[in-house]
Design an enzyme around this catalytic site. Structure first.
Site, PDB file in Angstrom:
ATOM      1  N   GLY A  29       0.967  -1.285   0.027  1.00  8.91           N
ATOM      2  CA  GLY A  29       0.030   0.139   0.098  1.00  8.91           C
ATOM      3  C   GLY A  29       0.823   1.344  -0.144  1.00  8.91           C
ATOM      4  O   GLY A  29       1.882   1.558   1.015  1.00  8.91           O
ATOM      5  N   GLY A  31      -0.268   4.554   0.098  1.00 12.83           N
ATOM      6  CA  GLY A  31      -0.692   5.695   0.800  1.00 12.83           C
ATOM      7  C   GLY A  31      -0.159   6.324   1.890  1.00 12.83           C
ATOM      8  O   GLY A  31       1.176   6.129   2.134  1.00 12.83           O
ATOM      9  N   PHE A  32      -0.726   6.959   2.846  1.00 12.66           N
ATOM     10  CA  PHE A  32       0.041   7.784   3.715  1.00 12.66           C
ATOM     11  C   PHE A  32       0.694   6.925   4.841  1.00 12.66           C
ATOM     12  O   PHE A  32       2.031   7.223   5.129  1.00 12.66           O
ATOM     13  CB  PHE A  32      -0.948   8.611   4.398  1.00 12.66           C
ATOM     14  CG  PHE A  32      -1.638   9.852   3.837  1.00 12.66           C
ATOM     15  CD1 PHE A  32      -0.858  11.022   3.344  1.00 12.66           C
ATOM     16  CD2 PHE A  32      -2.894   9.911   3.537  1.00 12.66           C
ATOM     17  CE1 PHE A  32      -1.174  11.845   2.919  1.00 12.66           C
ATOM     18  CE2 PHE A  32      -3.428  10.989   2.781  1.00 12.66           C
ATOM     19  CZ  PHE A  32      -2.710  12.017   2.411  1.00 12.66           C
ATOM     20  N   GLU A 186     -17.211  18.463   1.934  1.00 16.05           N
ATOM     21  CA  GLU A 186     -16.552  19.014   1.209  1.00 16.05           C
ATOM     22  C   GLU A 186     -17.071  18.751  -0.446  1.00 16.05           C
ATOM     23  O   GLU A 186     -17.192  19.696  -1.475  1.00 16.05           O
ATOM     24  CB  GLU A 186     -15.281  18.489   1.148  1.00 16.05           C
ATOM     25  CG  GLU A 186     -14.694  19.037   2.313  1.00 16.05           C
ATOM     26  CD  GLU A 186     -13.100  18.591   2.729  1.00 16.05           C
ATOM     27  OE1 GLU A 186     -12.332  19.089   3.282  1.00 16.05           O
ATOM     28  OE2 GLU A 186     -12.700  17.363   2.128  1.00 16.05           O
ATOM     29  N   ASP A 316      -6.004   3.178   7.472  1.00 17.71           N
ATOM     30  CA  ASP A 316      -7.239   2.837   7.596  1.00 17.71           C
ATOM     31  C   ASP A 316      -7.721   1.488   7.769  1.00 17.71           C
ATOM     32  O   ASP A 316      -8.777   1.182   8.426  1.00 17.71           O
ATOM     33  CB  ASP A 316      -8.101   3.380   6.217  1.00 17.71           C
ATOM     34  CG  ASP A 316      -8.022   4.772   6.262  1.00 17.71           C
ATOM     35  OD1 ASP A 316      -7.454   5.662   7.301  1.00 17.71           O
ATOM     36  OD2 ASP A 316      -8.382   5.421   5.164  1.00 17.71           O
ATOM     37  N   ALA A 331      -5.757  10.989   7.369  1.00 20.42           N
ATOM     38  CA  ALA A 331      -4.535  10.876   6.900  1.00 20.42           C
ATOM     39  C   ALA A 331      -3.471  11.043   8.191  1.00 20.42           C
ATOM     40  O   ALA A 331      -2.479  10.434   8.052  1.00 20.42           O
ATOM     41  CB  ALA A 331      -4.333  12.154   6.139  1.00 20.42           C
ATOM     42  N   GLN A 332      -3.631  12.020   9.070  1.00 19.58           N
ATOM     43  CA  GLN A 332      -3.036  12.337  10.002  1.00 19.58           C
ATOM     44  C   GLN A 332      -2.444  11.005  11.014  1.00 19.58           C
ATOM     45  O   GLN A 332      -1.318  10.609  11.268  1.00 19.58           O
ATOM     46  CB  GLN A 332      -3.268  13.314  10.915  1.00 19.58           C
ATOM     47  CG  GLN A 332      -2.131  14.032  11.982  1.00 19.58           C
ATOM     48  CD  GLN A 332      -0.949  14.205  11.362  1.00 19.58           C
ATOM     49  OE1 GLN A 332       0.195  13.775  11.768  1.00 19.58           O
ATOM     50  NE2 GLN A 332      -1.066  15.290  10.467  1.00 19.58           N
TER      51      GLN A 332
END
Length: 430
Positions: A29, A31-32, A186, A316, A331-332
């Site tokens: 993965g 991602g972040f 958003e 996640d 994200a954090q």
């Protein structure tokens, strides 16, 4: 077929010599969480292999702006191989994980490749949670990948073109967003602004009164995790942008052209965006690992998967806790978990004890639209309006991957700000 730097015992044909002094870390993965783990491990005594089904990393927090034609797809994606050039001990392999054999320290990819590891980090993210609602998975659109965002953007403009050519049928220009969290707010705010600009410049024959953006939220307020004043501000700003906010409304069923709410309310729609919940992807349930709420993989306090000494789950997909609370899927936390997993691997390789993960909440933000956002920062600082919007812009620019992406996004944002009213870039794909 086996990855050269991560060969298995039963196949050594034509493979490079390994550095036997270095342990092998496989990260699934990009991602972040996965990239944060690489930042921690790349200069240590490990050979690291990153695996992802795409050959680019996506900045997910800005996907909704691609979906609403505010940014180009290339603005929020970055080639993984380019990113890893500065890390000589890190390699990349495009592929999809399908199986883990913990007793042999092996994973298997969709193409049949088997890859050995000393330590494995699972960071393959999450997807939508449809809560068993009939028709939700089949007929709604989520925005978790670049392909998702492009598909939504194209569908929105297809609906405008259809209305311009054939007239407005029932619900043709009704855009429904389900979920009043940050993503839903958003998306609803950006959709409303997109409609205003598109009708003012490109689709002038369509009356604004016939275009609807509807936000459906089951709870009694939007942005429930934010302070009350910030939630109320967001609600007012959405309504000022002509978003119809339906609070206390629960989706009962979704059909190809209508969303049915409990209580008998029916809303014909042209496109429906699902932003109502996060769940584990189907892969998680096929790996034979323990799962908790929402299908997230159960981990120990140090982020190792329960009953597995050398497998970590982060981001996640992990049911990580800090204190007595589940860590939010944002994200954090993913960045912090990726770093923590990397540090624990460093400890384990030196026969040192691991430590429990502790999430440091640095605040949360959401944007409602141009010059309107909310920010709940550390220390009880709440921001709204233009100041929160600027803080949101700066934070996202800083965390974007790649100088080119940062400059491109900055230029696009500046251009949209100074040229407001000139209309969106209308690009239809196949």
């Amino acid at each position: 077929m086996n990855w050269p730097l991560f060969r298995t015992k039963d196949d050594t044909r034509g493979l490079e010599e390994l550095n036997t002094d270095r342990k092998k870390v496989v990260i699934v993965g990009a991602g972040f969480a996965g990239l944060s783990a690489i930042e921690t491990l790349h200069d240590k005594n490990f050979d690291v292999l990153l695996i992802d089904r795409h050959n680019f990393a996506t900045f997910q927090p800005l996907l909704y702006q691609v979906a609403t034609a505010g940014l180009n797809p290339g603005d929020v994606s970055f080639p993984i191989r380019t990113l890893l050039r500065k890390y000589p001990k890190v390699r990349f392999r495009q592929g999809e994980l399908v199986k883990i054999t913990p007793e042999s320290n092996l994973i298997e990819l969709e193409d049949g490749s088997r890859i050995g590891y000393d330590y494995l980090i699972l960071a393959f993210g999450a997807t939508s949670n449809y809560f068993g609602i009939k028709g939700a998975a089949e007929y709604s659109h989520a925005i978790y990948t670049l392909d998702d965002a492009i598909e939504v953007r194209n569908r929105i403009f297809h609906q405008f073109e259809k209305a311009a050519a054939h007239g407005i049928s029932d619900g043709c220009l009704t855009f429904v967003v389900v979920g009043g969290g940050a993503t839903g707010v958003e998306m609803a705010g950006a959709s409303a602004e997109l409609c205003d600009r598109a009708l003012r410049t490109d689709y002038t024959s369509i009356p604004r009164s016939l275009v609807r953006v509807i936000l459906v939220e089951q709870r009694s307020k939007v942005l429930e995790v934010f302070d009350e004043a910030l939630s109320e501000y967001a609600l007012e700003e959405l309504r000022r942008r002509k978003v119809e906010v339906m609070l206390g409304s629960t989706v009962d069923e979704i059909t190809p052209d209508t969303v049915h709410l409990k209580g008998g309310v029916e809303i014909p729609y042209g496109i429906l965006i699902w932003a109502a919940g996060v769940g584990a992807p189907p892969l998680a349930s096929t790996l034979g690992l323990p799962q908790g709420r929402g299908g997230r993989i159960v981990v120990n306090p140090d982020l190792r998967v329960a009953d597995h000494e050398n497998i970590f789950a982060v981001g996640d997909i992990a049911a990580a806790t800090s204190g007595d609370e589940l860590v939010p899927q944002l994200a954090q936390p993913a960045l912090q978990e990726g770093r923590h997993a990397g540090l624990q691997i460093i400890n384990l390789a030196q026969d040192l004890p691991t430590s429990a993960f502790s999430y440091k909440d640095r605040g949360i933000m959401a944007t409602i639209g141009r010059r309107a956002a909310v920010a709940q920062l550390k220390g009880g600082i709440d921001l709204t309006g233009w100041l929160a919007w600027m803080a949101w812009l700066v934070l996202h620019l800083i965390t974007l991957l790649g100088v080119r992406n940062k400059l491109s996004v900055l230029i696009n944002w500046l251009w949209h700000y100074v040229s407001w009213g000139k209309g969106p870039r209308v690009i239809l794909g196949g």
